[in-house]
Scaffold this active site. Structure first.
Site, PDB file in Angstrom:
ATOM      1  N   GLY A 190      -7.058  57.481  25.234  1.00 46.56           N
ATOM      2  CA  GLY A 190      -6.487  57.855  26.525  1.00 46.56           C
ATOM      3  C   GLY A 190      -6.098  59.314  26.490  1.00 46.56           C
ATOM      4  CB  ALA A 191      -3.881  61.470  26.079  1.00 49.31           C
ATOM      5  CG  MET A 192      -5.269  63.664  19.711  1.00 50.63           C
ATOM      6  SD  MET A 192      -4.420  62.401  18.729  1.00 50.63           S
ATOM      7  CE  MET A 192      -3.538  63.431  17.566  1.00 50.63           C
ATOM      8  CD  GLU A 193      -0.261  62.335  18.904  1.00 46.20           C
ATOM      9  OE1 GLU A 193       0.074  61.824  17.833  1.00 46.20           O
ATOM     10  OE2 GLU A 193      -1.003  61.754  19.729  1.00 46.20           O
TER      11      GLU A 193
ATOM     12  CG  HIS B  11       2.562  58.306  24.719  1.00 44.98           C
ATOM     13  ND1 HIS B  11       3.033  57.077  24.334  1.00 44.98           N
ATOM     14  CD2 HIS B  11       1.779  58.739  23.696  1.00 44.98           C
ATOM     15  CE1 HIS B  11       2.554  56.779  23.129  1.00 44.98           C
ATOM     16  NE2 HIS B  11       1.788  57.776  22.728  1.00 44.98           N
ATOM     17  CD  GLU B  12      -0.681  61.503  24.232  1.00 47.11           C
ATOM     18  OE1 GLU B  12      -0.508  61.922  23.079  1.00 47.11           O
ATOM     19  OE2 GLU B  12      -1.069  60.346  24.474  1.00 47.11           O
TER      20      GLU B  12
ATOM     21  CG  HIS C 265       3.150  61.753  20.148  1.00 47.58           C
ATOM     22  ND1 HIS C 265       3.738  60.934  19.203  1.00 47.58           N
ATOM     23  CD2 HIS C 265       2.276  60.954  20.826  1.00 47.58           C
ATOM     24  CE1 HIS C 265       3.235  59.709  19.315  1.00 47.58           C
ATOM     25  NE2 HIS C 265       2.349  59.699  20.285  1.00 47.58           N
TER      26      HIS C 265
END
Length: 924
Positions: free
Chosen positions: A323-326, A359-360, A363
């Site tokens: 979905g996504a990456m931090e 969310h990201e 992080h």
């Protein structure tokens, strides 16, 4: 943040698949996680028998040489899909050695040498690749002496098409030309596919990154650009240099080369925030930009620690598995998790974007500034971010009622998975890279978030924040373990945090609290007993585990106020509530915060039911009560008929999330009963239950309505349409015709329910029209919306057409899974066809997704809904002859679910049928 989808569709299409994040489904099944060293735990019988399959031996990298700084220059070729790299790493040799062991995968080293500080260059004499362990050993003719030095490596690699490592992402220009961007996805263990490195989270270093790229392309990395100059060997290229990063783990490094537009703003604390979008779509980045600029100061205030980088970029990547990456300072997203079109995006998409951004960015502190020591503790990163994203969205958008949605999206989903014998503890030892992706699941994300929510409630916000601040300050730029956080929170609160939380993270499962009561004058005496809850019924073995359970209790006198809090630290206890009159109900776990199920005595349950009808129970407690009873029925502890009777009490329900959970559970039941000859009767039950709220909402939004009304309308109309409610079907067809003809464009919030309804009751012309809409759609959200409902089509030849479409060039690789899942979740015929399709095309699908969590997702969506014993054997047999190491636990869980479904059907089908017939019978 792993695979994430809009829920309104999942609820309607994948009947048996609980939405996995409020308005979104699939990973955080898909959100996913990771773990540690050490040999596998010894398999045990009894309550913790959910162990990993047998492990391969694994050894972490030696510690005799470690990096201090990586000087990295990469030159990708966007035509031939290769890249050249030069690494000059400043390293420290801690003891003399004649070899250096690093991680390396799919990379060819051309030359390597070592230059000791003040000494002469020593050329490596051999490169020994250990491909299975993704390592390379560089051998030197003489010992490298203790001290500092420079390790120089020239290498080449491939810009792969696997959506991991340094890979290519396909996009189409406005003129229709196909081009490629070069992008990265390194978590958990794929930085080693971009450059040789010490690819373990605890081996932190700083990075000086340079990229040699076409001069007409955007080049981004974790830090800000400090130099951009022509590349002397080719006038069409430029060399872009970035500032030195803080000390950080390899999995958080990122770079992107492609064509993008952006919107920019500054947060109130002076951080430059940019959202990068496909060319011509900068407008679609504005919503995420607004969320990000509000979120950074919120976290700075919450943690009392400033964001440590000068900038943060959020970028939409066309081909993206997660979905996504931090990545620190350069957060990558699926387009659907970042881009919002003011006219064409639905309410659930806006909410999803807000949550993923929240969310990201969490992080950036929790994960990036302080990083887990090893993957065993990654649950802490993901569980914490999955909890605080809701806190952040509640701050930015209080009208979303997001904490109620948390219960349906994360809490109940985690309970469902953790009740299986094939679940696993939150903390799991992971060694070999092949084991890592398997733990990116609902236990790590959703159970992790749920127990942190319970912990926050147990400690109180003030002490929780105090402990968080101490943790971040103590371990900033370092690594930490779960126990380190417990220590900080224990010191801040004075409560036995490690003892309490250890019972929730180190053993799998959760308790069911069995409650009975007795009235003695003005006192209510409660007897509480805890047992391990299993999806197949309560655990009755002698070796039953116990939890330290924070228990809260409220009464009908004030449903919003907790009357008593206790810590249940033994198998059973008795509690006296003073001043509770006989006519008052008593409710355990107000707010549905404690991570456990409840079984009330029949008299206690009876007294709570009026609170459902008259809405005096809080929405989250109405939801929790229904969800507990549904779960008890699946486990065979009560009759499913009792749950159906309770569901009928929700006829006056106004709350979106309560309806969402009801809808989900009825979807599970509908899928189960598709294996019977009375499937139509449950559709009639659904129509009867949803018709009053459908009539009240009608089709068009009214003045003064908000976000939740839009979500509820889409949910209800989709449910009625799929169940064959004639007025809904007729109106959906009329509006669909007007939409296709260009007379009246469908509002974004109505598209999923309308598309679903017309397809479910449509023919080949309907499907062709829908595929044409898909081809014309300019926005990925719209393409995904269509892809997820295509499986609703009923005719066998059309089902096959949809499955073939899933593997066509028209569908992005990461979205094929949801098309196949949509087919499997829509009907009995679809399930059979999808399973056959997966088996027939296994080689291609496995080759595409093998190392990642999408293979697990594909298997779960395809087979989880079967309800015949022999299908469990067939699935098990297939994966024994077609092994998928990253999905072994998923296969176990699916087989267990199939057997549980079959047992449920055998046990309750006749009673359900009788009840559905009786409720329609004319009174005698």
């Amino acid at each position: 943040y792993r695979d994430t989808y809009c829920v309104c569709v999942c609820v309607c299409v994948c009947e048996w698949s609980r939405p996995t994040s409020g308005t979104y489904a699939a990973l955080r099944d898909d959100a996913l996680l990771v773990w540690a060293l050490l040999p596998a735990p010894t398999p045990v019988s009894g309550p913790n028998r959910g162990t990993m399959p047998e492990r391969r031996p694994f050894v972490r990298l030696p510690t005799d040489v470690y990096p201090v700084n990586y000087g990295l220059c990469l030159k990708p070729d966007l035509i031939d899909f290769t890249f050249e790299g030069k690494l000059e790493a400043l390293v420290e040799v801690t003891q003399a050695t004649n070899q250096i062991v690093m991680n390396c995968a799919d990379i060819d080293i051309i030359t390597a040498s070592f230059v000791p500080e003040g000494g002469e260059e020593i050329n490596a004499t051999g490169f020994n690749y250990q491909n299975e362990d993704e390592k390379v050993t560089l051998s030197f003719p003489s010992a490298l002496q203790k001290g500092s030095g420079a390790l120089k490596i020239d290498f080449v690699g491939e810009l792969n098409d696997k959506m991991k490592g340094f890979y290519r992402s396909k996009y189409t220009t406005s003129a229709g030309e196909i081009r490629y961007a070069a992008v990265t996805q390194f978590e958990a263990t794929d930085a080693r596919r971009a450059f040789p490195c010490w690819d373990e989270p605890a081996i932190k270093a700083t990075f000086d990154i340079a990229l040699i790229v076409p001069k007409d392309r955007v080049a981004l990395s974790n830090m800000n650009v400090i130099d951009r100059k022509p590349y002397p060997e080719d006038e069409n290229l430029v060399e872009v240099k970035f500032a030195t990063t803080p000390i950080m783990s390899t999995y958080l490094v990122a770079f992107v080369i492609g064509e993008y537009d952006y919107v920019e703003s500054q947060s109130s604390d002076g951080i430059t925030v940019r959202v990068y979008t496909p060319v011509g779509k900068a407008e679609q980045g504005k919503f995420a930009l607004e969320v990000a600029t509000k979120t950074l100061p919120f976290y700075k205030d919450y943690f009392s620690v400033p964001y440590p980088l000068p900038k943060i970029d959020l970028i939409a990547i066309a081909d993206f598995a997660a979905g996504a990456m931090e990545n620190w300072g350069l957060v990558t997203y699926r387009e659907t998790a970042l881009l919002i079109d003011p006219k064409n995006s639905c309410s659930s998409s806006r909410q999803w974007v807000a949550l993923v951004v929240g969310h990201e960015l969490a992080h950036q502190w929790f994960g990036n500034l302080v990083t887990m020591e090893w993957w065993t503790h990654l649950w802490l990163n993901e569980g914490f971010a999955s909890w605080i994203e809701y806190l952040c969205v509640d701050h930015c958008f209080p009208e979303y009622d997001i904490w109620t949605q948390f219960v349906s999206a994360d809490y109940t989903r985690a309970l469902d998975l953790d009740a299986l014998d094939s679940s696993h503890p939150i903390e799991v030892n992971v060694g070999h890279p092949s084991e890592v992706d398997e733990i990116f699941d609902a236990i790590s994300y959703s159970k992790g978030a749920s127990v942190i929510r319970m912990l926050h409630n147990y400690i109180g916000d003030e002490d929780f924040r105090k402990g968080m601040n101490a943790y971040l300050l103590k371990f900033q730029h370092k690594n930490a373990s779960t126990e380190d956080l417990w220590d900080c929170l224990e010191q801040a609160s004075g409560k036995p945090i490690a003892a309490v939380m250890g019972s929730w993270t180190k053993q799998m499962g959760f308790p069911i609290i069995v409650v009975d009561q007795e009235q003695v004058s003005d006192d209510r005496i409660l007897k509480l007993c805890q047992k391990k809850f299993c999806a197949s019924g309560p655990h009755n073995g002698e070796d039953c585990p116990n939890w330290m359970v924070p228990i809260s209790i409220c009464t009908g006198e004030d449903p919003k106020c907790t009357k008593l809090k206790v810590l249940l630290d033994r198998p059973e206890t008795t509690i006296t509530l003073s001043g509770v009159s006989p006519d008052q109900w008593v409710k355990i776990n107000p707010g549905t915060v404690g991570f456990y199920r409840i079984q009330y005595s029949s008299s206690m349950l009876e007294s709570l039911l009026p609170g459902v009808r008259d809405l005096s129970l809080q929405p989250v407690d109405r939801l929790g009560l229904q969800n507990d009873l549904f779960s008890l029925s699946r486990a065979g502890m009560i009759s499913t008929v009792e749950v159906l009777k309770l569901m009928e009490a929700f006829v006056n329900e106004p709350n979106y999330t309560v309806w969402s959970d009801l809808s989900c559970n009825l979807g599970v039941l509908s899928s189960l009963l598709s294996h019977t000859d009375f499937h139509e009767e449950i559709q009639e039950f659904i129509r009867d239950l949803f018709t009053p709220i459908g009539l009240e909402l009608a089709w068009d939004s009214k003045p003064g309505e908000g976000h939740l009304d839009a979500l509820l309308r889409g949910l209800v109309l989709g449910k009625l349409g799929k169940a064959g409610h004639k007025p809904t079907l007729e109106e959906a067809r009329r509006r669909f015709r007007d939409h296709v003809d260009g007379k009246q464009v469908l509002p974004a919030d109505l598209r999923s329910p309308v598309y679903l309804t017309v397809l479910k009751h449509g023919d080949s012309a309907t499907l062709d029209t829908m595929l044409k809409l898909h081809k014309l759609a300019d926005m990925q959200e719209e393409k995904n919306r269509i892809e997820r409902v295509l499986g609703a089509i009923s005719a066998p030849d059309l089902i096959q057409k949809v499955l073939n479409f899933a593997l066509s060039e028209e569908v992005r690789p990461q979205d094929t899974v949801s098309v196949i899942g949509g087919v499997a979740g829509s009907s009995k015929q679809g399930r059979k066809a999808a399973w056959k399709f997966v088996k027939d095309n296994w080689e291609e699908l496995y080759n595409r997704y093998q190392g990642g969590f999408l293979i697990s997702r594909l298997i779960k969506l395809t087979v989880d809904g079967f309800a015949i014993d022999k299908m469990a054997a067939e699935v098990k047999s297939f994966f024994e002859s077609h092994p998928a190491p990253a999905a072994e636990r998923t296969v176990q869980q699916c087989c267990e679910n199939i057997l549980l479904n079959a047992a449920w059907l055998k046990r309750d089908a006749d009673d359900i049928h009788q009840y559905l017939l009786q409720r329609k019978a004319p009174p005698v």
